[in-house]
Design an enzyme around this catalytic site. Structure first.
Site, PDB file in Angstrom:
ATOM      1  N   GLY A  13       0.819  -1.214   0.000  1.00 46.78           N
ATOM      2  CA  GLY A  13       0.000   0.000   0.000  1.00 46.78           C
ATOM      3  C   GLY A  13       0.850   1.260   0.000  1.00 46.78           C
ATOM      4  O   GLY A  13       1.958   1.280   0.543  1.00 46.78           O
ATOM      5  N   ARG A  17      -2.192   8.826   2.591  1.00 47.55           N
ATOM      6  CA  ARG A  17      -2.991   9.613   3.534  1.00 47.55           C
ATOM      7  C   ARG A  17      -2.374   9.654   4.939  1.00 47.55           C
ATOM      8  O   ARG A  17      -2.847  10.392   5.802  1.00 47.55           O
ATOM      9  CB  ARG A  17      -4.424   9.082   3.580  1.00 47.55           C
ATOM     10  CG  ARG A  17      -5.194   9.469   2.318  1.00 47.55           C
ATOM     11  CD  ARG A  17      -6.431   8.640   2.154  1.00 47.55           C
ATOM     12  NE  ARG A  17      -7.425   8.952   3.148  1.00 47.55           N
ATOM     13  CZ  ARG A  17      -8.380   8.098   3.534  1.00 47.55           C
ATOM     14  NH1 ARG A  17      -8.423   6.878   3.022  1.00 47.55           N
ATOM     15  NH2 ARG A  17      -9.258   8.452   4.424  1.00 47.55           N
ATOM     16  N   LYS A  24       3.509   2.836   5.349  1.00 39.83           N
ATOM     17  CA  LYS A  24       2.341   2.733   6.237  1.00 39.83           C
ATOM     18  C   LYS A  24       2.419   1.552   7.204  1.00 39.83           C
ATOM     19  O   LYS A  24       2.159   1.703   8.401  1.00 39.83           O
ATOM     20  CB  LYS A  24       1.064   2.647   5.407  1.00 39.83           C
ATOM     21  CG  LYS A  24      -0.181   2.522   6.267  1.00 39.83           C
ATOM     22  CD  LYS A  24      -1.455   2.792   5.512  1.00 39.83           C
ATOM     23  CE  LYS A  24      -1.872   1.631   4.661  1.00 39.83           C
ATOM     24  NZ  LYS A  24      -3.245   1.802   4.140  1.00 39.83           N
ATOM     25  N   GLN A  77       5.929  -6.147  -5.401  1.00 39.08           N
ATOM     26  CA  GLN A  77       4.913  -5.892  -6.426  1.00 39.08           C
ATOM     27  C   GLN A  77       5.281  -4.551  -7.056  1.00 39.08           C
ATOM     28  O   GLN A  77       5.133  -3.504  -6.434  1.00 39.08           O
ATOM     29  CB  GLN A  77       3.514  -5.825  -5.784  1.00 39.08           C
ATOM     30  CG  GLN A  77       2.410  -5.686  -6.822  1.00 39.08           C
ATOM     31  CD  GLN A  77       1.074  -5.263  -6.209  1.00 39.08           C
ATOM     32  OE1 GLN A  77       1.024  -4.684  -5.123  1.00 39.08           O
ATOM     33  NE2 GLN A  77      -0.002  -5.551  -6.919  1.00 39.08           N
ATOM     34  N   ASP A 106      -1.874  -3.668   6.867  1.00 41.23           N
ATOM     35  CA  ASP A 106      -2.392  -2.480   7.553  1.00 41.23           C
ATOM     36  C   ASP A 106      -3.642  -2.794   8.367  1.00 41.23           C
ATOM     37  O   ASP A 106      -4.400  -1.910   8.731  1.00 41.23           O
ATOM     38  CB  ASP A 106      -2.685  -1.359   6.546  1.00 41.23           C
ATOM     39  CG  ASP A 106      -3.732  -1.753   5.513  1.00 41.23           C
ATOM     40  OD1 ASP A 106      -4.264  -2.874   5.586  1.00 41.23           O
ATOM     41  OD2 ASP A 106      -4.021  -0.924   4.630  1.00 41.23           O
ATOM     42  N   ALA A 364      18.805  10.412  49.220  1.00 40.61           N
ATOM     43  CA  ALA A 364      18.149  11.378  48.328  1.00 40.61           C
ATOM     44  C   ALA A 364      19.177  12.232  47.593  1.00 40.61           C
ATOM     45  O   ALA A 364      20.170  12.658  48.165  1.00 40.61           O
ATOM     46  CB  ALA A 364      17.234  12.271  49.152  1.00 40.61           C
TER      47      ALA A 364
HETATM   48  C1  UD1 Z   1     -10.281  -4.535  -0.302  1.00 40.98           C
HETATM   49  C2  UD1 Z   1     -11.275  -5.571  -0.837  1.00 40.98           C
HETATM   50  C3  UD1 Z   1     -12.673  -5.241  -0.335  1.00 40.98           C
HETATM   51  C4  UD1 Z   1     -12.682  -5.222   1.172  1.00 40.98           C
HETATM   52  C5  UD1 Z   1     -11.627  -4.246   1.703  1.00 40.98           C
HETATM   53  C6  UD1 Z   1     -11.485  -4.418   3.187  1.00 40.98           C
HETATM   54  C7  UD1 Z   1     -10.407  -6.266  -3.016  1.00 40.98           C
HETATM   55  C8  UD1 Z   1     -10.535  -6.135  -4.461  1.00 40.98           C
HETATM   56  N1  UD1 Z   1     -11.234  -5.538  -2.270  1.00 40.98           N
HETATM   57  O1  UD1 Z   1     -10.669  -3.292  -0.844  1.00 40.98           O
HETATM   58  O2  UD1 Z   1     -13.591  -6.214  -0.785  1.00 40.98           O
HETATM   59  O3  UD1 Z   1     -13.955  -4.844   1.641  1.00 40.98           O
HETATM   60  O4  UD1 Z   1     -10.327  -4.541   1.131  1.00 40.98           O
HETATM   61  O5  UD1 Z   1     -10.662  -3.432   3.699  1.00 40.98           O
HETATM   62  O6  UD1 Z   1      -9.608  -7.043  -2.542  1.00 40.98           O
HETATM   63  N2  UD1 Z   1      -2.628  -4.066  -1.935  1.00 40.98           N
HETATM   64  C9  UD1 Z   1      -1.417  -4.390  -2.503  1.00 40.98           C
HETATM   65  N3  UD1 Z   1      -1.274  -4.261  -3.841  1.00 40.98           N
HETATM   66  C10 UD1 Z   1      -2.266  -3.831  -4.649  1.00 40.98           C
HETATM   67  C11 UD1 Z   1      -3.497  -3.487  -4.060  1.00 40.98           C
HETATM   68  C12 UD1 Z   1      -3.643  -3.617  -2.702  1.00 40.98           C
HETATM   69  O7  UD1 Z   1      -0.497  -4.806  -1.815  1.00 40.98           O
HETATM   70  O8  UD1 Z   1      -2.044  -3.738  -5.868  1.00 40.98           O
HETATM   71  C13 UD1 Z   1      -2.788  -4.213  -0.493  1.00 40.98           C
HETATM   72  C14 UD1 Z   1      -2.928  -2.876   0.198  1.00 40.98           C
HETATM   73  O9  UD1 Z   1      -1.690  -2.430   0.693  1.00 40.98           O
HETATM   74  C15 UD1 Z   1      -3.867  -3.177   1.349  1.00 40.98           C
HETATM   75  C16 UD1 Z   1      -4.691  -4.331   0.834  1.00 40.98           C
HETATM   76  O10 UD1 Z   1      -3.976  -4.906  -0.237  1.00 40.98           O
HETATM   77  O11 UD1 Z   1      -3.170  -3.607   2.491  1.00 40.98           O
HETATM   78  C17 UD1 Z   1      -6.078  -3.916   0.408  1.00 40.98           C
HETATM   79  O12 UD1 Z   1      -5.989  -2.973  -0.626  1.00 40.98           O
HETATM   80  P1  UD1 Z   1      -6.965  -1.744  -0.711  1.00 40.98           P
HETATM   81  O13 UD1 Z   1      -6.571  -0.927  -1.880  1.00 40.98           O
HETATM   82  O14 UD1 Z   1      -7.070  -1.079   0.604  1.00 40.98           O
HETATM   83  O15 UD1 Z   1      -8.331  -2.491  -1.050  1.00 40.98           O
HETATM   84  P2  UD1 Z   1      -9.781  -1.947  -0.807  1.00 40.98           P
HETATM   85  O16 UD1 Z   1     -10.177  -1.169  -1.998  1.00 40.98           O
HETATM   86  O17 UD1 Z   1      -9.892  -1.328   0.513  1.00 40.98           O
END
Ligand code: UD1
Ligand code: MG
Length: 450
Positions: A13, A17, A24, A77, A106, A364
């Site tokens: 991630g 923010r 993070k 990644q 996270d 003391a």
């Molecule tokens: C994701 C879920 C959603 C769920 C939510 C819960 C998917 C498609 N959606 O959405 O259903 O309700 O989490 O919080 O899985 N990350 C990577 N590489 C990427 C994308 C994400 O490592 O290319 C990691 C992020 O760092 C994070 C986690 O995966 O820790 C989730 O990614 P985030 O973008 O927060 O997914 P949401 O849209 O919140």
């Protein structure tokens, strides 16, 4: 028989923010990086293997996770193309065919008991296990679409119809995949959706199409709370502290005002310890049985022996080892020092780089002058020694067993055992001089006001 399990932690991630130069997942909760909390939960659930997917340039994350567990595999990644894509960044370990728990770096409050339960569903034949939760505020989450208790699909918020947006059963993000099917399911994920991302959540529909078993479990909203902002971090910290305090109290520790006690992830406190209000435990603190920590203390890297009493207002810094039945009182700072059984350091004192023998009494205002501006030096105080108040012990210096230091001394040379060291100007009394001074001062005052 439980099968081998891989904890696959996504930590790529951006965390923009957080407005931080620190990645993070390295922001600490209870003085431990969030990603390490996730690692500990999976270790507690006996996951045999652990891999972490990091973003490019996140060497600090790789270092932190290897410090936590040297056998952690890390994968980078390079492009952030979605959660499904992130999982496949670790293709080499996915191919090994272990059951997989996909976790988010996270989301640090996940409980090992939940992971145990997910593992056991996989062992019982589920191809996909999803951890859902119910919430009054489902915005942004993927919705779990069920029919008659059967999980059909996860619809991401962006793709959800108005009717689907009414669903309040959401995806917490944590997912189990059976080793047998994981690779096939993951390879079948496409990116034809609103975000153009590879959604891990698509494996639910894919598994259903293949006639495989899909299970939705229900957990609590707090357990899957993800951190995106500093206030989210503080919220998670508060929840962590609340749970840790409760666990400690259940194990036999008393707290008069639990909400004012701050613990670290590695704090160890034995039974019948009493904690008064307003205490901060930094990393690496161990408190022995029946010790008492009075109000307003700050401790880190310290070991407090059984039955010892610390505070109020004491500061124990790294390397402090208080043996059993010691006393450390108000406005005392101790660093890198051993205080042996029964010794007392009760008031207004600095002890650094020192050894204090059994039952010694430190008066003391005693200061160990351990630093000469360049180097640190050691002070050794023998058993039953008595250090008179307001003494400066200029290290390196050794005070023998049973020796006395006269109050107000500056001690620069060793004192043999049972001897007395005195290092101060000798007192002289001038008979009648008090009255003479008073008379003189009165005369000056009278001249000024006339
Ligand atoms: C994701 C879920 C959603 C769920 C939510 C819960 C998917 C498609 N959606 O959405 O259903 O309700 O989490 O919080 O899985 N990350 C990577 N590489 C990427 C994308 C994400 O490592 O290319 C990691 C992020 O760092 C994070 C986690 O995966 O820790 C989730 O990614 P985030 O973008 O927060 O997914 P949401 O849209 O919140
Ligand atoms: Mg998220």
């Amino acid at each position: 028989m439980a099968r081998d399990c891989l904890a696959l932690i996504l930590a790529a991630g951006e965390g923009t923010r957080m407005r931080s130069s620190l990645p993070k997942v390295l922001h600490p909760v209870a003085n431990l990086p969030m990603v390490c909390h996730v690692m500990r939960a999976s270790a507690k659930a006996n996951c045999e293997h652990v891999a972490v997917v990091v973003g490019s340039g996140a060497e600090a994350v790789e270092d932190a996770v290897r410090k936590e567990n040297p056998s952690t595999e890390t994968f980078v990644q390079t492009e952030r193309l979605g959660t499904g894509h992130a999982v496949l960044a670790a293709r080499r370990v996915v191919e090994q065919g272990h059951d997989i728990l996909v976790l988010f770096g996270d989301t640090p409050l996940v409980a090992s008991e939940t992971l145990d339960a997910m593992r056991s569903e996989l062992s019982k034949g589920a191809a996909v296990v999803v951890l859902g939760f119910r919430t009054d505020n489902p915005d942004g989450y993927g919705r779990l679409l069920e029919d008659d208790g059967k999980l059909l699909a996860i619809r991401e918020h962006k793709e959800a119809s108005d009717a689907e947006k009414q669903v309040n059963f959401c995806n917490g993000g944590i997912m189990g995949l059976s080793g047998e099917h994981a690779l096939n399911l993951l390879d079948a994920i496409g990116n034809d959706n609103a975000k153009g991302e590879y959604y891990l959540t698509d494996v639910v529909e894919i598994a259903n199409e293949k006639g495989l078993r899909v299970v939705a479990m229900e957990g609590s909203e707090t357990e899957v709370l993800g951190v995106n902002t500093r206030d989210g971090l503080a919220q998670v910290e508060a929840l962590w502290q609340e749970k840790a305090r409760l666990t400690l109290m259940q194990s036999g520790v008393s707290m008069q005002a639990p909400e004012t006690v701050f613990l670290s992830a590695d704090t160890v406190i034995d039974t019948d310890v009493i904690l008064e209000p307003n205490i901060v435990f930094g990393p690496k603190v161990v408190i022995g049985k029946s010790a008492q920590i009075k109000a307003f203390c700050h401790l880190e890297g310290a070991h407090v022996g059984e039955g010892s009493v610390v505070g109020p207002f004491a500061r124990l810094r790294p390397g402090t080892q208080l043996h059993d039945e010691t006393k450390v009182g108000n406005f005392v700072e101790i660093k890198n020092a051993v205080v042996e059984q029964g010794a007392k350091v009760n008031h207004l004192t600095y002890i650094g780089d020192a050894e204090i023998g059994k039952a010694a009494n430190i008066g003391a205002g005693t200061i160990t002058c351990n630093y000469d501006g360049m180097n640190k030096h050691k002070t050794v105080i023998g058993a039953n020694a008595f250090i008179g108040s307001n003494s400066a012990l200029v290290a390196p210096v050794t005070i023998g067993d049973g020796a006395y230091v006269a109050s107000g001394s500056v001690i620069t040379e060793d004192i043999p055992s049972q001897a007395m060291g005195i290092g101060r100007g000798r007192q002289a009394n001038k008979e009648g001089y008090g009255a003479q001074i008073r008379e003189r001062n009165a005369k000056i005052k009278a001249e000024r006001s006339s």
